[in-house]
Design a protein around this motif. Sequence first.
Motif, mmCIF file in Angstrom:
data_model
loop_
_atom_site.group_PDB
_atom_site.id
_atom_site.type_symbol
_atom_site.label_atom_id
_atom_site.label_comp_id
_atom_site.label_asym_id
_atom_site.label_seq_id
_atom_site.Cartn_x
_atom_site.Cartn_y
_atom_site.Cartn_z
ATOM 1 N N ARG A 1 -5.731 11.132 8.023
ATOM 2 C CA ARG A 1 -5.093 10.909 6.661
ATOM 3 C C ARG A 1 -4.434 12.004 5.983
ATOM 4 O O ARG A 1 -5.056 13.030 5.717
ATOM 5 N N PRO B 1 -3.977 1.377 6.499
ATOM 6 C CA PRO B 1 -5.408 1.543 7.112
ATOM 7 C C PRO B 1 -6.214 0.333 7.553
ATOM 8 O O PRO B 1 -6.779 0.700 8.283
ATOM 9 N N ALA C 1 -11.484 -0.359 5.945
ATOM 10 C CA ALA C 1 -10.486 0.681 5.628
ATOM 11 C C ALA C 1 -11.007 1.536 4.416
ATOM 12 O O ALA C 1 -10.592 2.703 4.461
#
Length: 740
Positions: free
Chosen positions: A598, A577, A716
């Motif tokens: 995700r 990420p 992230a």
Amino acid sequence: MTSSESPSGYGFGTAPVFLASISTILGAIMFLRFGYAVGNTGMLGAAAIIVVGHMVTIPTALAIAEIATNRRVEGGGEYFIISRSFGTTIGGAIGISLYLSQAISVAFYMIAFGEAFAPLAVRVEGWLGMGLDLRVVSLPAILALTGLVVLRGADLGVRALYVVAGILFVSLALFFAGGTVDGYAGDAVPWLGGIEGGDPFMLVFAICFPAFTGMTAGVGLSGDLANPRRSIPLGILSATLAGMAIYIAVVYKLGTSAPAELLAGDQLVMSRIALWGPIIPVGLAMASLSSAIGSIVVAPRTLQALAADRVVPAEGANRFLSAGVGLANEPRNATLVTAALAVVFVVLGSVDLVARIVSMFFMVTYGALCAISFLEHFAARPSYRPSFRSTWWVSLFGAVACLVLMLQMDLAFALLAMGFMVALYLVIRRSRAEATDDLAEIFHGVMTQATRWMQIRLQKAPAADWRPSVILITPRTFDRHAPMEFLEWLCHRYGFGTYLHHVQGLLDPDTFEESRAVRQRLVTSTSERAGAIFVDTMISPSMASALAQSLQMPGISGMDNNTVLFEFSVHDPASVPEGIVSGASLASVARMNRLVLRHTDHFFGNRRSIHVWLTWHDYRNANLMVLLAYILLGHPAWDDAEIKLYAAYPKGEVKERTAQLRAMISEGRLLISDKNLQVFATDDRTDFSRLVEVKSGEADLVIRGFTEQRMQQQGAAFFQKHPTLRDVLFVSAEETIFIQ
């Protein structure tokens, strides 16, 4: 390839091609049925039959001439041309139909040969006091003709053409030299119509059309020509044009020499008009005999070529039929089979019935030849370099004309003939282990050319409506399948997707071979799932450099890529990420919409619910988020899903924002009901993350927005918010997108 070619077979020149074609064109139909045509449809109607018939035969003659000059034409004539252009599987299906039309033509011409003895039959009936069935002439004649061809070969048949053609032209000369029939003053010329209650135009056309099909008779001698690339175009084109001119003259002579009733009722009316009447039955006999010779010489060669390509669905039959005799490879076995088939149709004994069957089979073949020529023009293959060129629209017109006329002539029989062709294709493909999908190969070049043209057009005229053109690059292809499937869902109907697998390293022989192997795995995988995305590989030292190259790639579909999709799993290390943050910033420089998926082990659950969350931070993303949710519903995997739209705004904006959202849903015709729209009033004390998790904890997909500023602030961690949610798509719009 040079223009000089070594002789094959008997090494014939152009004259046999012309004579075989012209003697078949000026055959039995001209003598027996053109008076019927003028009597039923009038002179203009008969002229229209000639013109419409040549609207099919001239494009076909041009197509044959073109294809024949692109490569050496060997034995099998039209079948060789079709099979070497379309492939053996499709060529075999068309070739069998072609063979049947040629073999049945033998029967048709021998029935007509028997009709030439009708005047003699009247006398015999007077002597014997009983009717004479003309099949007593046709059946022995076909057996005698078969014996001659089997024993002496095509050489005898071709030499006979010179004699037959000479008698044929003498009979025509005496016909034109004749006057009107007795008692006819020529004051009722049937220009516009024939007899009252006459047969319809299309029925007359179907009966007369075999008259024009003789132009391909000479093509069947291809394996016996010294220079087929020269003799075939010259012979068939000259025969076609000469035949057309003669038929127009015959119609004029018939219409001005006899009343419509006599023309319609007397099939040998030409003998009443000719300067010496008996020459017409002689000419009919010679024309029928010459046409039968042409067909019985050509049809076995087509069958022999089919068997040599192992098209017949029986290996033993292929060996038997492909066998040849002597240096000229005479198809003796195929000739015997052809004669047996012809005898069956001679027993039917009806000129009109057999003529209609022959017409339909020839229409199928001619339509295929014109289609080949058109597709070759359209595909623009560098290997297609004929020395004689037709025009693409002429070939297309010929193919369409064949289809339309087939359906007009006899709808049921046309559909049956096309169904028969499809069945043949399937049987041949299944019976040949090495058979390929020729249909796919045919249209590969066509699709390439069409794609090239459309890509250029799309780039010059961008679409007014926004649609996703999404690119995804990842090195993690084979340990997860959610990202690729998600891309397929997004681009199933409304957009275009490009999936790139990143191969890390420098471009060298090893990485290149690895990339080709990976690409093939990707193609296979998407084909098995019927995924509508483009797949490829990208060799680059790092993910950052690979992304930079990908963002600058032109759109495969012809329109620019406008969106980039990033992905990571909840099980990936923190570096993944984190890399997405820098990649998303790079995509912002290229003004690409950014999507971050995700995904979890849930794999979108039952795909029943999509929750879209709008906030005051990312109002620019709202239209893209809602539009992506709607696009997902267009995929069958999300057929039963519904969209729930949640919005969180400051208390003072709730009323105004709610009205705006309802207007957007209504005017945009989005599949979101009022009960699935909910707006929350928020302030600094509201735990927004908790609200999202409570409302969307069971959702199969949650869509949230993000901005460059908030991503840079939180890094992230932003994409790891709401850890209790299942699969989440984060969206950032760089374009101004309207929902219309």
